[in-house]
Design a protein around this motif. Structure first.
Motif, PDB file in Angstrom:
ATOM      1  N   ILE A 170       0.853  -1.191   0.000  1.00 46.28           N
ATOM      2  CA  ILE A 170       0.000   0.000   0.000  1.00 46.28           C
ATOM      3  C   ILE A 170       0.889   1.241   0.000  1.00 46.28           C
ATOM      4  N   THR A 171       0.810   1.995  -1.063  1.00 45.05           N
ATOM      5  CA  THR A 171       1.625   3.203  -1.156  1.00 45.05           C
ATOM      6  C   THR A 171       0.808   4.426  -0.735  1.00 45.05           C
ATOM      7  N   LEU A 172       1.515   5.466  -0.414  1.00 46.69           N
ATOM      8  CA  LEU A 172       0.828   6.715  -0.065  1.00 46.69           C
ATOM      9  C   LEU A 172      -0.015   7.195  -1.243  1.00 46.69           C
ATOM     10  N   LEU A 173       0.475   6.955  -2.445  1.00 46.43           N
ATOM     11  CA  LEU A 173      -0.289   7.383  -3.619  1.00 46.43           C
ATOM     12  C   LEU A 173      -1.663   6.738  -3.654  1.00 46.43           C
ATOM     13  N   MET A 174      -1.713   5.437  -3.337  1.00 46.61           N
ATOM     14  CA  MET A 174      -2.996   4.748  -3.371  1.00 46.61           C
ATOM     15  C   MET A 174      -3.973   5.405  -2.402  1.00 46.61           C
ATOM     16  N   ILE A 175      -3.487   5.776  -1.242  1.00 47.90           N
ATOM     17  CA  ILE A 175      -4.367   6.388  -0.241  1.00 47.90           C
ATOM     18  C   ILE A 175      -4.841   7.753  -0.711  1.00 47.90           C
ATOM     19  N   VAL A 176      -3.887   8.573  -1.152  1.00 46.47           N
ATOM     20  CA  VAL A 176      -4.229   9.937  -1.536  1.00 46.47           C
ATOM     21  C   VAL A 176      -5.187   9.927  -2.715  1.00 46.47           C
ATOM     22  N   GLU A 177      -4.926   9.067  -3.669  1.00 45.17           N
ATOM     23  CA  GLU A 177      -5.812   9.045  -4.836  1.00 45.17           C
ATOM     24  C   GLU A 177      -7.184   8.462  -4.498  1.00 45.17           C
ATOM     25  N   ALA A 178      -7.212   7.538  -3.572  1.00 38.56           N
ATOM     26  CA  ALA A 178      -8.515   7.001  -3.168  1.00 38.56           C
ATOM     27  C   ALA A 178      -9.359   8.091  -2.510  1.00 38.56           C
ATOM     28  N   VAL A 179      -8.708   8.971  -1.769  1.00 39.08           N
ATOM     29  CA  VAL A 179      -9.444  10.048  -1.099  1.00 39.08           C
ATOM     30  C   VAL A 179      -9.832  11.129  -2.092  1.00 39.08           C
ATOM     31  N   ASP A 180      -8.885  11.527  -2.879  1.00 39.56           N
ATOM     32  CA  ASP A 180      -9.035  12.749  -3.666  1.00 39.56           C
ATOM     33  C   ASP A 180      -9.556  12.490  -5.071  1.00 39.56           C
ATOM     34  N   GLY A 181      -9.607  11.254  -5.470  1.00 42.27           N
ATOM     35  CA  GLY A 181     -10.007  10.965  -6.840  1.00 42.27           C
ATOM     36  C   GLY A 181      -8.803  10.786  -7.749  1.00 42.27           C
TER      37      GLY A 181
END
Lengths: 157, 157
Positions: free
Chosen positions: B74-85
């Motif tokens: 799980i990368t930070l990118l996956m989290i941020v993009e899941a939140v922000d679109g």
DNA sequence: GTAATCTTACTCGGATAGATTTTGTCCGAGTGGGAACGG
DNA sequence: CCGTTCCCACTCGGACAAAATCTATCCGAGTAAGATTAC
């Protein structure tokens, strides 16, 4: 995370202004007509570039906007940040110090690791945009494009 | 360009979930208490991470959220993009083809140079965020932090 | 004592208002050019 | 013909509404655990 729509407007407007002969200007109305944009709205956004030091404006007949510096010294980053503001998209509000899981002050000497990573990514983005200047953009246009741009901007036949 | 405030919430929540023993869960209420956040609002945002495939949720007593994959994946990118679109912040609307300065279709075969540069910067940002996984973040915590996190999350004395 | 059943409390999930930021529009202050006028 | 003066149209700049997005809240559907009861 979404840049204002006006970002595209102003990037293109700045590119057009970079193709003008030195000393000449283009008014907000001319630029709006050139790109078919709402004139009032564009005028308002152009002010942001003036405040950001990218453009300089002169009033009165024959007035308008011009680049405030030579094109090679204006980076895409300067334009984007002038439009969108200089605050980074991720703001650390130190929630690690709040609530039941609040960390002791001792462990909060160093900045939050997550905030640090987000800041790093933002710096990577800024660096990428700072690499390109308006002169670089103009240089990639087909030959003859600048004179055509000038002609159509001023409204000459 | 501004990320939702909930981005910070969810990055921290995911970090906390990464410190749980495998098989255990934490409820939205527990996480909200842990960080002193509005419980209802946090619950809504956590759903975005479930939809993005970062977390998985189970209902009923003893239910809650857990990581949907191992922490190193799980990368930070996956989290941020899941939140922000997943849509990039800059969207090219092809204003170069509109208005008085409209370019001929022939010159618009290649994508707009400005859009290309903006896309490159976005990719630099994404790459930077994709370099760090939740496991990396947890590894940087002081020793003993995970067990403390578990204790405080579950509400144990 | 054991197994099946039922109740109950707890969980997430989506639909619903309020607040804040972004977008679009308008009118006023200031300025430079051009025309008119006098020398 | 030339210089001065005046007027006016054109420019930007900031103040004012409308729309969209984000934040916050609520209630309902579903579920797993635990207590109860019958055997």
């Amino acid at each position: 995370m979404k840049l204002p729509v006006s970002t595209e407007w102003l990037l293109h407007c700045a590119t057009s202004l970079a193709q003008l002969e030195p000393g000449t200007t283009a008014s907000a109305a001319q630029l709006a007509q050139y790109y078919d944009l709402p004139p009032s709205s564009l005028a308002k956004q152009l002010q942001a570039l003036v405040r950001g030091g990218v453009l300089s404006a002169s009033t009165g007949p024959g007035g308008g906007f011009r680049l405030a510096r030579p094109a090679p010294e204006i980076t895409l980053l300067m334009i984007v940040e002038a439009v969108d503001g200089f605050s980074p998209p991720y703001e650390c509000r130190e929630i690690r110090q709040r609530g039941r899981g609040a960390l002791p002050a001792e462990e909060c000497r160093a900045p939050c690791v997550l905030a640090r990573r987000m800041a790093l990514a933002h710096e990577a983005w800024r660096s990428s945009l700072a690499e390109t200047s308006l002169a670089d953009i103009v240089a990639e246009l087909p030959p003859g494009a600048p004179s055509r741009t000038r002609r159509r901007l001023t409204g000459a036949p």
